[in-house]
Design a protein around this motif. Structure first.
Motif, mmCIF file in Angstrom:
data_model
loop_
_atom_site.group_PDB
_atom_site.id
_atom_site.type_symbol
_atom_site.label_atom_id
_atom_site.label_comp_id
_atom_site.label_asym_id
_atom_site.label_seq_id
_atom_site.Cartn_x
_atom_site.Cartn_y
_atom_site.Cartn_z
ATOM 1 N N PHE A 190 16.524 -14.908 26.794
ATOM 2 C CA PHE A 190 17.113 -16.129 27.523
ATOM 3 C C PHE A 190 16.535 -15.589 29.022
ATOM 4 O O PHE A 190 16.760 -16.358 29.793
ATOM 5 C CB PHE A 190 18.602 -16.185 27.566
ATOM 6 N N GLY A 191 16.329 -14.356 29.073
ATOM 7 C CA GLY A 191 15.782 -13.657 30.491
ATOM 8 C C GLY A 191 17.032 -13.989 31.559
ATOM 9 O O GLY A 191 16.875 -14.328 32.832
ATOM 10 N N ARG A 192 18.099 -13.941 31.076
ATOM 11 C CA ARG A 192 19.290 -14.115 31.969
ATOM 12 C C ARG A 192 20.248 -12.632 31.669
ATOM 13 O O ARG A 192 20.147 -11.858 30.958
ATOM 14 C CB ARG A 192 20.220 -15.249 31.525
ATOM 15 N N SER A 193 21.193 -12.358 32.651
ATOM 16 C CA SER A 193 21.969 -11.507 32.928
ATOM 17 C C SER A 193 23.060 -11.284 31.570
ATOM 18 O O SER A 193 23.982 -12.406 31.639
ATOM 19 C CB SER A 193 22.626 -11.366 33.959
ATOM 20 N N ALA A 194 23.218 -10.205 30.730
ATOM 21 C CA ALA A 194 24.220 -10.210 29.832
ATOM 22 C C ALA A 194 25.767 -10.121 30.367
ATOM 23 O O ALA A 194 26.789 -10.811 30.063
ATOM 24 C CB ALA A 194 24.046 -9.348 28.874
ATOM 25 N N ALA A 195 25.787 -9.414 31.840
ATOM 26 C CA ALA A 195 26.999 -9.194 32.177
ATOM 27 C C ALA A 195 27.629 -10.432 32.806
ATOM 28 O O ALA A 195 28.905 -11.016 32.617
ATOM 29 C CB ALA A 195 26.758 -8.270 33.368
ATOM 30 N N LEU A 196 26.678 -11.504 33.492
ATOM 31 C CA LEU A 196 27.129 -12.628 33.874
ATOM 32 C C LEU A 196 27.447 -13.556 32.563
ATOM 33 O O LEU A 196 28.577 -14.386 32.761
ATOM 34 C CB LEU A 196 25.914 -13.473 34.709
ATOM 35 N N LEU A 197 26.958 -13.595 31.433
ATOM 36 C CA LEU A 197 27.230 -14.332 30.385
ATOM 37 C C LEU A 197 28.695 -13.878 29.888
ATOM 38 O O LEU A 197 29.644 -14.689 29.769
ATOM 39 C CB LEU A 197 26.335 -14.039 29.309
ATOM 40 N N LEU A 198 28.891 -12.584 29.804
ATOM 41 C CA LEU A 198 30.423 -12.054 29.273
ATOM 42 C C LEU A 198 31.414 -12.333 30.395
ATOM 43 O O LEU A 198 32.371 -12.527 29.804
ATOM 44 C CB LEU A 198 30.233 -10.654 29.097
ATOM 45 N N ALA A 199 31.240 -12.713 31.780
ATOM 46 C CA ALA A 199 31.822 -13.046 32.657
ATOM 47 C C ALA A 199 32.226 -14.368 32.626
ATOM 48 O O ALA A 199 33.303 -15.176 32.991
ATOM 49 C CB ALA A 199 31.498 -12.576 33.858
ATOM 50 N N ASP A 200 31.103 -15.364 32.426
ATOM 51 C CA ASP A 200 31.227 -16.695 32.544
ATOM 52 C C ASP A 200 30.531 -17.509 31.283
ATOM 53 O O ASP A 200 29.384 -17.509 31.256
ATOM 54 C CB ASP A 200 30.850 -17.130 33.567
ATOM 55 N N TYR A 201 31.140 -18.203 30.162
ATOM 56 C CA TYR A 201 30.441 -18.439 29.082
ATOM 57 C C TYR A 201 29.634 -20.108 29.687
ATOM 58 O O TYR A 201 28.595 -20.136 29.014
ATOM 59 C CB TYR A 201 31.710 -19.459 28.310
ATOM 60 N N ASN A 202 29.945 -20.450 30.986
ATOM 61 C CA ASN A 202 28.921 -21.571 31.380
ATOM 62 C C ASN A 202 27.529 -21.028 31.563
ATOM 63 O O ASN A 202 26.765 -21.851 31.908
ATOM 64 C CB ASN A 202 29.557 -22.100 32.640
ATOM 65 N N GLN A 203 27.200 -19.756 31.776
ATOM 66 C CA GLN A 203 25.912 -19.303 31.962
ATOM 67 C C GLN A 203 25.065 -19.608 30.398
ATOM 68 O O GLN A 203 23.795 -19.872 30.508
ATOM 69 C CB GLN A 203 25.840 -17.736 31.889
ATOM 70 N N TRP A 204 25.723 -19.838 29.344
ATOM 71 C CA TRP A 204 25.276 -20.175 27.960
ATOM 72 C C TRP A 204 24.628 -21.759 28.230
ATOM 73 O O TRP A 204 23.704 -22.175 27.884
ATOM 74 C CB TRP A 204 25.881 -20.036 26.965
ATOM 75 N N ARG A 205 25.939 -22.234 28.647
ATOM 76 C CA ARG A 205 25.609 -23.850 28.806
ATOM 77 C C ARG A 205 24.732 -24.257 29.796
ATOM 78 O O ARG A 205 23.858 -25.146 29.687
ATOM 79 C CB ARG A 205 26.763 -24.705 29.317
ATOM 80 N N ASP A 206 24.493 -23.404 30.838
ATOM 81 C CA ASP A 206 23.330 -23.948 32.067
ATOM 82 C C ASP A 206 22.031 -23.380 31.504
ATOM 83 O O ASP A 206 21.066 -23.894 32.037
ATOM 84 C CB ASP A 206 23.690 -22.916 33.340
ATOM 85 N N SER A 207 22.060 -22.513 30.434
ATOM 86 C CA SER A 207 20.431 -22.342 30.126
ATOM 87 C C SER A 207 19.868 -23.325 29.185
ATOM 88 O O SER A 207 18.765 -23.250 28.775
ATOM 89 C CB SER A 207 20.613 -20.811 29.511
ATOM 90 N N ILE A 208 20.690 -24.198 28.523
ATOM 91 C CA ILE A 208 20.412 -25.086 27.548
ATOM 92 C C ILE A 208 19.421 -26.274 28.309
ATOM 93 O O ILE A 208 20.069 -26.882 29.050
ATOM 94 C CB ILE A 208 21.505 -25.478 26.616
#
Length: 329
Positions: free
Chosen positions: A73-91
């Protein structure tokens, strides 16, 4: 007086001490083995090129994500664990509704193994993801609903599928639809027009004296003529029209939702574009003409074959009448 032969009861007896020592050594060994297993497990997670994840459905919290997340995904795992919207924003925006809906389906199905959607990685590149998910059933009531899954990057597979589809449906020389693909699409448009009671026109086009062109200027020049005809077709037809090469020098078109007078205008525009073409071979220049047969759907037509037969007869009538013209039937 102290009896040297009397055992000191404050010290553990040797068998007991040995047992204690062995137990400590065993415990240390277990700790070492656990540590080795954890290191092995961590190494496996790092090497696996798939994202393992766990998600609390009720709190909308990502509980765990494996190291491959940051690679794929090329994104921070720590940010994803803190905020589920990180996954939504990547789609990819067009796939967001499907990705969320298919995730929710796991609550009823128990498992969803055919989820495929696109993401946009940190570099702005679009990637395809296959994201299988399963519900972790809790036996005790009141326990949180945990969804676990595995996401894989299938971009290369999708690119290969797209290329294979292109090769299967495209005429290699002209990059227009090949005969099989053209008639598959044309039959679908025919059935849809009959169902909706909508107009539809069918066109056949044949290059005049194409054998003379090949014999005079060579087959490479003949190939160039075919390619330029295909370019004229793409430029002249409307959005949604079908155009394909169905034979050596024969092309066909379908105009969905097109009344006869409008279909004639499109055919005339195509004829004019082709008449403007100019070709050079050494010091010689030449132009080309085409004969076209045009017909429209009638209530009596039960299959595309009847339109094809009428357009074919009209095209040969154009040949008989002197070529370089459109005959409507």
């Amino acid at each position: 007086m102290v009896n040297n032969n009397q055992k000191d009861s404050s010290l553990p007896q040797w068998p007991e001490a040995a047992q204690t020592l062995m137990a400590l050594m065993h415990a240390q060994g277990e700790v070492a083995r656990l540590s080795e297993r954890e290191q092995l497990f961590s190494s496996l997670l790092v090497s696996v090129n798939a994202v393992l994840w766990a998600f609390n459905w009720e709190t909308r919290q990502v509980l765990y994500v494996s190291p491959a997340y940051e690679r794929i995904f090329g994104r921070s795992a720590a940010l994803l664990l803190a905020d589920y919207n990180q996954w939504r924003d990547s789609i990819y925006p067009d796939d967001l509704e499907y990705a969320e809906r298919s995730l929710a389906e796991v609550l009823h199905k128990g498992a969803v193994e055919d989820r495929e959607y696109r993401i946009i990685d940190a570099d702005g590149q679009v990637r395809w993801i296959s994201d299988k998910c399963f519900i972790n059933r809790q036996e005790e009531p009141g326990q949180p609903v945990i969804i676990v899954g595995i996401a894989e990057d299938i971009t290369e597979k999708k690119q290969m599928e797209t290329e294979l589809q292109r090769l299967a449906t495209t005429d290699v020389l002209t990059q227009s639809s090949n005969r099989r693909h053209f008639f598959e699409c044309a039959n679908r448009e025919f059935e849809e027009a009959r169902l909706q009671g909508a107009p539809l026109a069918f066109l056949l086009l044949d290059i005049d004296d194409f054998k003379v062109i090949n014999d005079t200027y060579g087959h490479p020049e003949g190939d160039n003529v075919l390619q330029r005809i295909a370019e004229c077709g793409r430029a002249s037809l409307r959005r949604g029209d079908l155009f394909g090469r169905i034979g050596g020098e024969e092309f066909a078109a379908v105009f969905p939702g097109c009344a006869p007078d409008m279909a004639m205008q499109v055919a005339e525009r195509l004829q004019q574009e082709i008449q403007r073409l100019s070709f050079s071979h050494g010091e010689q220049t030449f132009g080309i003409t085409v004969s076209q047969g045009l017909t429209s759907l009638t209530p009596e037509d039960e299959s595309l074959d009847s339109l094809f037969a009428r357009a074919d007869a009209a095209m040969y009538e154009a040949k008989r009448q002197g070529k370089n013209r459109i005959i409507s039937a």
